[in-house]
Design a protein around this motif. Structure first.
Motif, short mmCIF file in Angstrom:
data_model
loop_
_atom_site.label_atom_id
_atom_site.label_comp_id
_atom_site.label_asym_id
_atom_site.label_seq_id
_atom_site.Cartn_x
_atom_site.Cartn_y
_atom_site.Cartn_z
N ARG A 492 0.84 -1.20 0.00
CA ARG A 492 0.00 0.00 0.00
C ARG A 492 0.88 1.24 0.00
NH1 ARG A 492 -3.46 0.64 4.74
NH2 ARG A 492 -4.23 2.39 3.57
N GLU A 493 0.48 2.19 -0.81
CA GLU A 493 1.27 3.42 -0.91
C GLU A 493 0.65 4.52 -0.06
OE1 GLU A 493 4.02 3.47 -2.48
OE2 GLU A 493 3.91 1.80 -3.90
N ASP A 494 -0.58 4.30 0.36
CA ASP A 494 -1.31 5.42 0.96
C ASP A 494 -1.13 5.52 2.47
OD1 ASP A 494 -4.61 3.95 1.25
OD2 ASP A 494 -2.62 3.05 1.31
N ILE A 495 -0.22 4.70 3.00
CA ILE A 495 -0.02 4.80 4.44
C ILE A 495 1.12 5.78 4.72
CG2 ILE A 495 0.77 3.57 6.47
CD1 ILE A 495 -0.72 1.15 5.36
N ASP A 496 0.85 6.68 5.58
CA ASP A 496 1.85 7.67 5.94
C ASP A 496 2.77 7.07 7.01
OD1 ASP A 496 1.77 10.95 7.49
OD2 ASP A 496 3.26 9.97 6.21
N ALA A 497 3.78 6.42 6.55
CA ALA A 497 4.63 5.68 7.50
C ALA A 497 5.53 6.61 8.29
CB ALA A 497 5.48 4.67 6.75
N ALA B 43 11.96 10.70 23.13
CA ALA B 43 10.99 11.63 22.54
C ALA B 43 11.67 12.57 21.56
CB ALA B 43 10.28 12.41 23.65
N ALA B 44 12.88 13.00 21.91
CA ALA B 44 13.58 13.95 21.04
C ALA B 44 13.88 13.31 19.69
CB ALA B 44 14.88 14.39 21.71
N GLU B 45 14.29 12.03 19.71
CA GLU B 45 14.56 11.38 18.43
C GLU B 45 13.26 11.05 17.70
OE1 GLU B 45 17.75 8.47 17.30
OE2 GLU B 45 16.09 7.08 17.52
N GLU B 46 12.29 10.58 18.47
CA GLU B 46 11.03 10.14 17.89
C GLU B 46 10.33 11.29 17.16
OE1 GLU B 46 10.06 7.15 17.69
OE2 GLU B 46 7.92 7.25 17.24
N VAL B 47 10.50 12.49 17.69
CA VAL B 47 9.76 13.60 17.11
C VAL B 47 10.47 14.16 15.88
CG1 VAL B 47 10.77 15.52 18.42
CG2 VAL B 47 8.32 15.53 17.86
N VAL B 48 11.76 13.98 15.81
CA VAL B 48 12.50 14.54 14.68
C VAL B 48 12.84 13.49 13.63
CG1 VAL B 48 14.57 15.79 13.98
CG2 VAL B 48 13.47 16.33 16.15
N ALA B 49 13.39 12.35 14.07
CA ALA B 49 13.83 11.33 13.11
C ALA B 49 13.50 9.94 13.64
CB ALA B 49 15.34 11.46 12.88
N PRO B 50 12.23 9.59 13.63
CA PRO B 50 11.84 8.29 14.20
C PRO B 50 12.45 7.13 13.40
CG PRO B 50 10.00 9.28 13.04
CD PRO B 50 11.07 10.31 13.09
N ASP C 205 2.03 3.80 14.29
CA ASP C 205 2.93 4.02 13.16
C ASP C 205 2.19 3.94 11.83
OD1 ASP C 205 5.14 4.42 14.67
OD2 ASP C 205 6.26 2.68 13.97
N PHE C 206 1.15 3.12 11.79
CA PHE C 206 0.47 2.88 10.52
C PHE C 206 -0.95 3.45 10.51
CE2 PHE C 206 3.56 -0.47 11.28
CZ PHE C 206 4.40 -0.28 10.20
N GLY C 207 -1.24 4.26 11.50
CA GLY C 207 -2.54 4.91 11.54
C GLY C 207 -3.70 3.95 11.73
N ILE C 208 -3.46 2.83 12.43
CA ILE C 208 -4.53 1.85 12.66
C ILE C 208 -5.22 2.20 13.98
CG2 ILE C 208 -5.04 -0.59 13.07
CD1 ILE C 208 -2.39 -1.16 11.47
#
Lengths: 497, 130, 435
Positions: A492-497, B43-50, C205-208
């Protein structure tokens, strides 16, 4: 996916075409296979026993509650006697555990007395009225407020799938053909007489057609222009408990019946599980076998009147079946409109019990209508014995594994079913084609984990034995594929990973 | 540039602090609601470059199993997870496989290798699974 | 028939069976056998291809197969016999085990001591009575996981997950990565049953979406699943009328709990804990039948495989000592009670304390989620040990190593979990006590 694989070409003509691969149709085909006849049975699903025959109480009724003089009364008592004779040879598990109609009041006891009288008139042996003490001694888990019971020692439990398969397999062994995935689309008449059956897989010329189509019987009749009856599907829901609860009931426990139904019962199955049910709800659709929360609550509260302490935490599955209700009695006989079309319709309780007797009755009717019944001297009334691995002695088990290593591989751990038993169930005449077909024949997946462990393995075995891809393996119905291929699926391409 | 507030659920320990990170662009200006340094660092990493570890399977030929589990040898930027899985979908290997073998080196130029998570022997006996 | 004699036999070659067998060897058992019904060791770990295993045991993050791989190597190096593709048919109280396999044939084993390490199974649709039809496409999450990760087939393309257990959450991510659409996870309880990490990394992470206090009230479809009806439940878990809504899908995955696969234990009549569904054991993991030990998920369902391995080491070592005849009879037995606030405790009883042993490890689960709490040990002398907990969740086991000197002489041993009226100011991550 979807194309039919491995289906044998269908017959082009037959003396008798039986429509419907339930227990009634298979018993009829088996009875007719005694004679020198071309018998063809048509079933629209991938397997036999996928309609009413798969979801019922599995009880061989003693026969005390049918109104004397009816088809039901006659065929119930005869059918029960026939099972006692033939079940073992056909590989149909049967246990004669007796039944009890449980009375809670003096009024109930009076009903039991009248059932006793009616049963004697129907020719049912051994009926007795029991007091509360005797009932409690026999059934320790029974409700404290019971007043007594009607005891019917000849009642038995049977495996309804293996009854159907046993009849079907024996019919095939004696020359009948069973075509599955073969739906009937038309009945061809000429001069008011049946001449052929149109199916999804081609046309079959037929001298006689037997309509054993269960809930679809009225639709089949209409294909020939016969609208002499209608079927009212009446749904019944069940809850099945794990075998560890088997001590809950020794015999079939009925409530005292109402006018419309035998009521919600508590009963052992032939395999040692306990079930409760069924309720009764009229439904509109011929495939409405959904269970409902109110329905399950209804059978729980109904069953608690007989056995108050239900082990609900040990429930392993819930299911629903349809009774093919038509009127008060079975509809058995030639169509009033189309010659050569013989109905075995409206077969509700005690239909399972009556099935082999319905077979006899239909054979008699066909003979009366001019079909010549010449006994076939090669008729073999039994199926080869296929012992369960767990029921064999160590010496037998060792010999079996030495001959076939797959007999040593347990696939279903809950029920201890080996790969060899599963393979045999697939390869046998009238063999399993689906996951549910395997489950119903050898019980792989019928235990407490409900196929959680063995499902993937049974899928692989079916694919291997049938020569089909895993993605073509089905659960039960025509398009009930279980798995999709992994490759070819786009991410799926539509997931904002 | 205006600051924005991003909620972050900490996964460092069972307490599971639900905190907020206040950002000015990509710069962290404030942390609220976290109760340890580990949590703030996460949190600092997660918010900028997870980043996430990635696991999937690749097809195996001639093995006792048809699929080999593989795992990244370090975390992958979250937005590259799907690309990694797509890349690995096209990979096929042949048994025997030993644990830790590099299946894909420097995947997508991310500097991360995908390695075999287990060993897979060559299919042997006549009693192969169905 | 093949016949053999062993000091210690573990029934099941998953993480518990392997760790128990290794510990038995290390404790001096000469002949040790693992009987495994699958075609390889590792048990359910082999299908858990995600990572997060082994942080405690190996101080690094491994995948399930990676964790299994370490143990398989150790088992291979330790001179332990392994029978694969062999299923135990009967394990009698005297230690005689009958098993069967395509290559072993029918075999009997005389074991001086037996470790039950059969693992657990998944709760099914039937057990939680989800109404509706019975089409193809309804699977337990673990069965689906095996199909996807080991067989390479997908159980559906448009998925609804019932229950927020960790396997369901892991499968939500796995199915998404395999290209399926995962519509939602429905949890009947007002709190999640999975680890926070999995909620974040597998769902968010996947909006589920995760719907708490929701249950599936019907499954629809004739051939394949075509959809489900979902409803909100009240505090008593009853459906709130009018909250029902339909969701299309072609697959339903169930992650609604695990049950110890303890049938062999029941068959020989070991006492069973009504809450855990596993055996009642003492601190040596000995069941009520002398010489029969139990460890891992067949005893009680664990969150972390590392803790399974630790527990199995206790059982394996005890079994080795029993086999050597130096285990001693269990005396001075005392029940361990899971009191207020606690759903269960393992071990459920104590027997004679081992000389030189400083602490005994107890596992607990709480009845409900709680904020700052105190878990305490009450004896006839009052509270003799306690520990503050910053947060408590039923899905996360509480593990405590309790100094033996606090309760050595006590006859009443009861643990309680109460709200902490005076919580310390929050600071620092919670480090669970390690082995």
């Amino acid at each position: 996916m979807g194309e039919m694989r491995g289906l044998e070409p269908i017959s082009s003509k037959a003396d008798v075409v039986v429509i419907g691969g339930g227990v009634v149709g298979c018993a009829i085909a088996r009875e007719l296979s005694r004679y020198r006849l071309d018998v063809v049975l048509l079933e629209q699903a991938p397997d036999v026993a996928t309609g009413t025959s798969k979801a019922n109480s599995g009880i061989l009724h003693a026969g005390f509650d049918c109104e004397p003089g009816t088809w039901k009364a006659r065929l119930n008592v005869r059918g029960a006697a026939l099972y006692a004779e033939i079940a073992e040879g056909l590989g149909i598990p049967r246990r004669e555990i007796g039944s009890l109609v449980v009375a809670h009041s003096d009024a109930d006891l009076a009903t039991c007395e009248s059932l006793l009288a009616r049963g004697r008139e129907n020719g049912v042996a051994g009926l007795e009225i029991w007091g509360a003490d005797r009932l409690r001694a026999h059934e320790p888990s029974i409700s404290a407020d019971v007043a007594g019971a009607l005891w019917a020692p000849t009642a038995a439990v049977v495996c309804p799938f293996l009854a159907t398969v046993g009849f079907g397999e024996n019919a095939i062994r004696n020359g009948a053909k069973i075509h599955t995935e073969c739906g009937v689309t038309g009945l061809v008449t000429a001069g008011g007489r049946i001449v052929a059956v149109e199916t999804t897989r081609g046309r079959i010329e037929a001298r006689f057609v037997v309509n054993a189509a269960g809930v679809h019987a009225a639709d089949v009749a209409r294909l020939a222009g016969d609208d002499s009856f209608t079927i009212h599907p009446r749904r019944g829901e069940y809850i099945l408990f794990d075998r560890s609860t088997g001590a809950l009931a020794r015999s079939v426990l009925f409530p005292t019946p109402s006018k419309v139904s035998k009521g919600i019962l508590v009963s052992p199955t032939v395999h040692g599980n306990i079930f409760i049910g069924p309720n009764a709800a009229d439904v509109d659709e011929l495939d409405d076998v959904e269970t409902t929360a109110p329905g399950l609550d209804e059978i729980i509260s109904g069953a608690r009147k007989i056995v108050p302490d239900l082990p609900l935490q040990n429930a392993i599955t819930e299911f629903a079946g349809l009774r093919a209700a038509a009127g008060k009695d079975f509809i058995i006989g030639e169509s009033p409109i189309v010659k050569g079309l013989v109905h075995a319709a409206g077969i509700q309780s005690p239909g399972l019990t009556s099935a082999p007797a319905i077979g006899e009755a239909i054979a008699e009717i066909l003979a009366d209508l001019g079909l010549k019944l010449t006994p076939d001297p090669t008729f073999v009334p039994v199926n080869p014995h296929r012992p369960k691995f767990t029921e064999q002695t160590p010496v037998e088990q060792m010999a079996r594994i030495a001959a076939d290593p797959l007999a040593g591989r347990v696939i279903c751990r809950c029920e201890t079913i080996t790969e060899a038993e599963i393979v045999a169930a697939i390869r046998a005449p009238c063999g399993a084609r689906t996951i549910d077909g395997v489950k119903r024949r050898v019980r792989a997946g019928a235990g407490r984990c409900q196929g959680g462990f063995c499902g993937p393995r049974v899928t692989a075995i079916l694919a291997r034995e049938l020569g089909i891809p895993v993605t073509a393996v089905r659960k039960e119905t025509l398009e009930s594929w279980l798995f999709y291929a992994r490759a070819g699926l786009e991410i799926r391409e539509d997931i904002d990973a | 540039m205006t600051s924005r507030v991003q909620p972050i659920q900490c996964i460092g320990c069972p307490v599971g602090c639900g905190g907020e990170v206040v950002l000015d662009g990509d710069r962290v200006v404030e942390m609220r609601g976290f109760t340890c340094e580990k949590g703030e660092a996460y949190a600092a990493e997660e918010v900028v470059a997870p980043k996430r570890m990635v696991t999937t399977t690749v097809r195996v030929h001639g093995g006792a199993l048809h699929f080999l589990p593989v795992v990244s040898d370090g975390p992958v930027p979250k937005e590259a997870i799907f690309d990694c899985v797509r890349l690995l979908r096209g990979i096929e290997v042949t048994a025997p496989i030993e644990t830790g073998r590099v299946i894909v080196a420097d995947a997508l130029g991310l500097g991360v290798d995908f390695k075999a998570a287990r060993a897979i022997a060559v299919a042997s006996d006549g009693l192969r699974p169905a | 028939m093949r016949d053999a004699t062993y000091d210690v036999v573990t029934i099941g070659g998953g993480p518990a069976g392997m760790a128990a067998a290794l510990a038995a060897r290390q404790a001096g058992a000469d002949r040790v056998l693992i009987i495994e019904r699958d075609r390889e060791l590792g048990g359910i770990l082999q299908q858990c291809i995600h990572n997060g295993f082994g942080l405690r045991k190996f101080k690094e993050e491994l995948t399930g197969p990676g964790y299994a791989d370490r143990y398989i190597e150790m088992v291979g190096a330790a001179g332990i016999d392994v029978w694969l593709d062999s299923t135990v048919l009967a394990a009698e109280a005297g230690g005689r085990i009958t098993c069967v396999g395509p290559t072993t044939g029918l075999a009997t084993v005389e074991a001086k001591a037996v470790v039950h390490s059969m693992g657990c199974r998944e709760r099914t649709r039937g057990a939680i009575r989800i109404p509706g039809s019975r089409p193809a496409g309804v699977f337990t999450a673990g069965a689906a996981q095996r199909m996807v990760n080991m067989e390479g087939y997908l159980p559906g393309r448009d998925v609804v997950i019932i229950g927020s257990g960790d396997i369901g959450l892991i499968m939500a991510r796995r199915m998404t990565l395999e290209g399926a659409r995962v519509r939602a996870v429905f949890e009947i309880m007002p709190y999640s049953n999975g680890l926070t990490r999995n909620i974040v990394q597998c769902l968010e992470d996947f909006g589920i979406p995760l719907y708490l206090s929701h249950c599936v009230v019907a499954v629809h479809g004739h051939d394949r699943v075509t959809g489900v009806t979902v409803a909100e439940v009240d505090a008593d878990l009853h459906v709130k009328p009018g909250t029902e809504f339909d969701l299309p899908c072609d697959c339903v995955l169930l992650s609604v709990g695990l049950i110890p696969e303890n049938e062999l234990g029941r068959a020989i009549g070991v006492s069973t804990d009504r809450i855990t569904s596993g055996a009642v054991v003492d601190q040596f993991r000995q069941t009520s039948k002398p010489g029969f030990f139990a460890a891992g998920n067949v005893l009680h369902v664990h969150d972390l495989v590392d803790l399974v391995s630790n527990e199995a080491e206790i059982a394996g070592r005890s079994a080795a000592l029993f086999a050597k005849g130096v285990f001693g009879e269990a005396t001075h037995e005392r029940a361990v009670i899971a009191g207020e606030g606690l759903r269960q405790v393992v071990p459920q009883r104590l027997s004679t304390l081992e000389k030189g042993k400083n602490a005994i490890r107890f596992f607990f689960r709480s009845k409900a989620p709680m904020g700052p709490s105190i878990i305490a040990l009450k004896t006839e002398d009052g509270i003799v040990w306690d520990r503050k907990l910053r947060v408590v969740k039923p899905s996360e086991m509480i593990v405590a190593d309790i100094p033996v000197n606090r309760f050595a002489k006590a006859s009443h041993i009861e643990f309680v979990l109460t709200l902490d009226e005076h919580p310390e100011p929050l600071e620092g991550a919670v480090e669970e006590e390690d082995a």
